[in-house]
Design a protein around this motif. Sequence first.
Motif, mmCIF file in Angstrom:
data_model
loop_
_atom_site.group_PDB
_atom_site.id
_atom_site.type_symbol
_atom_site.label_atom_id
_atom_site.label_comp_id
_atom_site.label_asym_id
_atom_site.label_seq_id
_atom_site.Cartn_x
_atom_site.Cartn_y
_atom_site.Cartn_z
ATOM 1 N N TYR B 91 34.529 38.225 47.707
ATOM 2 C CA TYR B 91 35.441 37.676 46.701
ATOM 3 C C TYR B 91 35.148 38.287 45.331
ATOM 4 O O TYR B 91 36.051 38.755 44.627
ATOM 5 C CB TYR B 91 35.265 36.155 46.662
ATOM 6 N N VAL B 92 33.853 38.324 44.980
ATOM 7 C CA VAL B 92 33.473 38.871 43.678
ATOM 8 C C VAL B 92 33.767 40.373 43.610
ATOM 9 O O VAL B 92 34.356 40.860 42.649
ATOM 10 C CB VAL B 92 31.983 38.588 43.387
ATOM 11 N N PHE B 93 33.409 41.109 44.652
ATOM 12 C CA PHE B 93 33.622 42.555 44.612
ATOM 13 C C PHE B 93 35.105 42.892 44.556
ATOM 14 O O PHE B 93 35.513 43.812 43.862
ATOM 15 C CB PHE B 93 32.986 43.241 45.830
ATOM 16 N N SER B 94 35.937 42.153 45.315
ATOM 17 C CA SER B 94 37.352 42.521 45.332
ATOM 18 C C SER B 94 38.026 42.134 44.020
ATOM 19 O O SER B 94 38.901 42.851 43.541
ATOM 20 C CB SER B 94 38.072 41.912 46.535
ATOM 21 N N ALA B 95 37.598 41.026 43.421
ATOM 22 C CA ALA B 95 38.176 40.674 42.114
ATOM 23 C C ALA B 95 37.749 41.699 41.074
ATOM 24 O O ALA B 95 38.529 42.093 40.210
ATOM 25 C CB ALA B 95 37.737 39.278 41.694
ATOM 26 N N LEU B 96 36.501 42.160 41.186
ATOM 27 C CA LEU B 96 35.984 43.157 40.247
ATOM 28 C C LEU B 96 36.752 44.466 40.388
ATOM 29 O O LEU B 96 36.972 45.185 39.410
ATOM 30 C CB LEU B 96 34.502 43.376 40.533
ATOM 31 N N ALA B 97 37.167 44.781 41.621
ATOM 32 C CA ALA B 97 37.946 46.001 41.851
ATOM 33 C C ALA B 97 39.425 45.771 41.548
ATOM 34 O O ALA B 97 40.245 46.637 41.802
ATOM 35 C CB ALA B 97 37.764 46.463 43.293
ATOM 36 N N ARG B 98 39.757 44.600 41.029
ATOM 37 C CA ARG B 98 41.126 44.215 40.678
ATOM 38 C C ARG B 98 42.081 44.377 41.848
ATOM 39 O O ARG B 98 43.131 45.035 41.739
ATOM 40 C CB ARG B 98 41.621 45.032 39.491
ATOM 41 N N SER B 99 41.703 43.821 42.998
ATOM 42 C CA SER B 99 42.597 43.898 44.152
ATOM 43 C C SER B 99 43.826 43.034 43.876
ATOM 44 O O SER B 99 43.799 42.171 43.016
ATOM 45 C CB SER B 99 41.875 43.393 45.398
ATOM 46 N N HIS B 100 44.900 43.290 44.644
ATOM 47 C CA HIS B 100 46.116 42.512 44.425
ATOM 48 C C HIS B 100 46.019 41.128 45.060
ATOM 49 O O HIS B 100 46.875 40.297 44.846
ATOM 50 C CB HIS B 100 47.322 43.252 45.001
ATOM 51 N N LEU B 101 45.010 40.915 45.897
ATOM 52 C CA LEU B 101 44.865 39.612 46.558
ATOM 53 C C LEU B 101 44.086 38.665 45.668
ATOM 54 O O LEU B 101 43.122 39.055 45.038
ATOM 55 C CB LEU B 101 44.118 39.771 47.871
ATOM 56 N N ARG B 102 44.523 37.412 45.670
ATOM 57 C CA ARG B 102 43.814 36.426 44.871
ATOM 58 C C ARG B 102 43.395 35.267 45.745
ATOM 59 O O ARG B 102 44.096 34.923 46.690
ATOM 60 C CB ARG B 102 44.706 35.904 43.749
ATOM 61 N N GLY B 103 42.268 34.664 45.375
ATOM 62 C CA GLY B 103 41.806 33.437 46.021
ATOM 63 C C GLY B 103 41.862 33.459 47.531
ATOM 64 O O GLY B 103 41.256 34.311 48.180
ATOM 65 N N ALA B 224 33.860 50.396 41.323
ATOM 66 C CA ALA B 224 34.266 49.134 41.938
ATOM 67 C C ALA B 224 34.474 49.336 43.434
ATOM 68 O O ALA B 224 34.117 48.493 44.251
ATOM 69 C CB ALA B 224 35.530 48.612 41.284
#
Lengths: 224, 280
Positions: B91-103, B224
């Motif tokens: 969750y942290v890594f993908s948010a840091l990579a600004r993925s289009h998926l949230r939560g 990222a």
Amino acid sequence: MNPGSLILRDAELLLRAEGQHATGSERLPWRSLLAWIACAGFLYGAAMGSSGSQAQQSLYSGLKVPLMLAISSALTLPNFFVVNTLLGLRDDFAEACRGLMSMQATMALALLSMAPLVLFGYACGIDYQFAKVLNGLMFLLASVCGQITLYRHYRVLIERDPRHRVGMFAWLALYTLIAIQMAWVLRPFIGNPDLPVSFFRADAFQGTAYENLFQILIDSLSFD
Amino acid sequence: MSESPSQRSIVGTIDHLLRGGYTRPEDLAGGRVGIPTGTLLIVCLVMGAFYGAMMGLYGTTTDHSEMVFASAVKVPLLFLLTLFVTLPSLYVFSALARSHLRGADTLRLLLVAVAVNMVVLASFGPVTAFFTFSTNSYLFIKLLNVLFFGIAGIIGLGFLRRALVPVMGKPPIVEKAVVERTPVEMPALDVPYDPALAAEPVVAPQPSPTNLIRTTRPPANDPAKGVFRAWIVIYGIVGAQMGWILRPFIGAPSRDFQWFRARESNFLGDVLNSLRDLVF
């Protein structure tokens, strides 16, 4: 929104550098950043200190992780201020500071997200030496995460004035130098099972992390 | 294709899953994974339990029939516990990579990958059963299972990696450089709308050559993705080691039935030892 989803939402904004954590915005969300450093750092520290199942060590380690992040940054601030002033970048100082603080908060958050990995490692019965390596790796990954946030904030500044790059790398070098020694002074984080639980080691203020690393290197190279 | 996920039977769902119907690039780029978490969990549990039962069949040849039930419970547990341990860092890594998926969509995408992994594993079930009844070599069965888990894991992670391409999207900096150079072509670009980009303050385009060089450098986004690759390694190690602490799955003929064994050695060491014993 309930508090849980508010916290998750703020974590996501911090990691993506959006909303109140957006790069280039005027406001410094210091309450949120400090809360992340304190709480996420504490929780990871508590997990890190839990290898011997001693509550006291968990509590000490929990207190030490935020302390390490906060004191290391605080010590670099005077130099950071002077360097920025010398480079003629005083007007952007507040924004630069936001970058530094966001980096610390991201590190704490990344550490927290890796706490289950550390706990899982302990559950598998890894020994003290391996626990040190595992936690070292977690800190390394977290610092990469922190630097991603730092670069993200600095990109806006560097586009405005390329001299910001000098300021950033000078700060990063000084921060690394201090953080490694700070980690040495604040030992033990994991707690050697052969030593009694203590906040500081008896030799905390003797020697340095660098001398110790050098000594390990020399010892491993000698064949007698 | 207008059928909603709730109307599909479990076989229909699995079919749609394997064809990539739930992970179409346009949906992922828009931040959607169009399958409920509950359905995914059911697929994972059923497929895992099936393979676990096939694995445990070895117990019936050595009077440890309880193994069938124990493994049917433990295989799904293995994947769900691994997910539980590794999800926060994903969750942290993908948010840091600004993925289009949230939560919750991050969880769903990971569950899709796990479900693919489980379906592939379950498809090996009959093969495992065949070997169980045609050989009595415990070491062979053990290594065969390691191989099947390995193949299924690689396919599952490959599925995840492919799904992540549209999720990660194009790095904003490249788009900016393209826009600066050829502003007329902008509407023709097949770039999905990204709220993260829109929220970012627009930097005034400066046509000086030095600026172009600076903005086209691959910066913040690449590390990222590197962190993300590190996550895949973590997932593999945790999965292997989770399998080790949940053992036995097959049940050594020389030992009595037990739910869990004592903590000793590790996954890699045991696989290497078994290989050596089998070959020499």
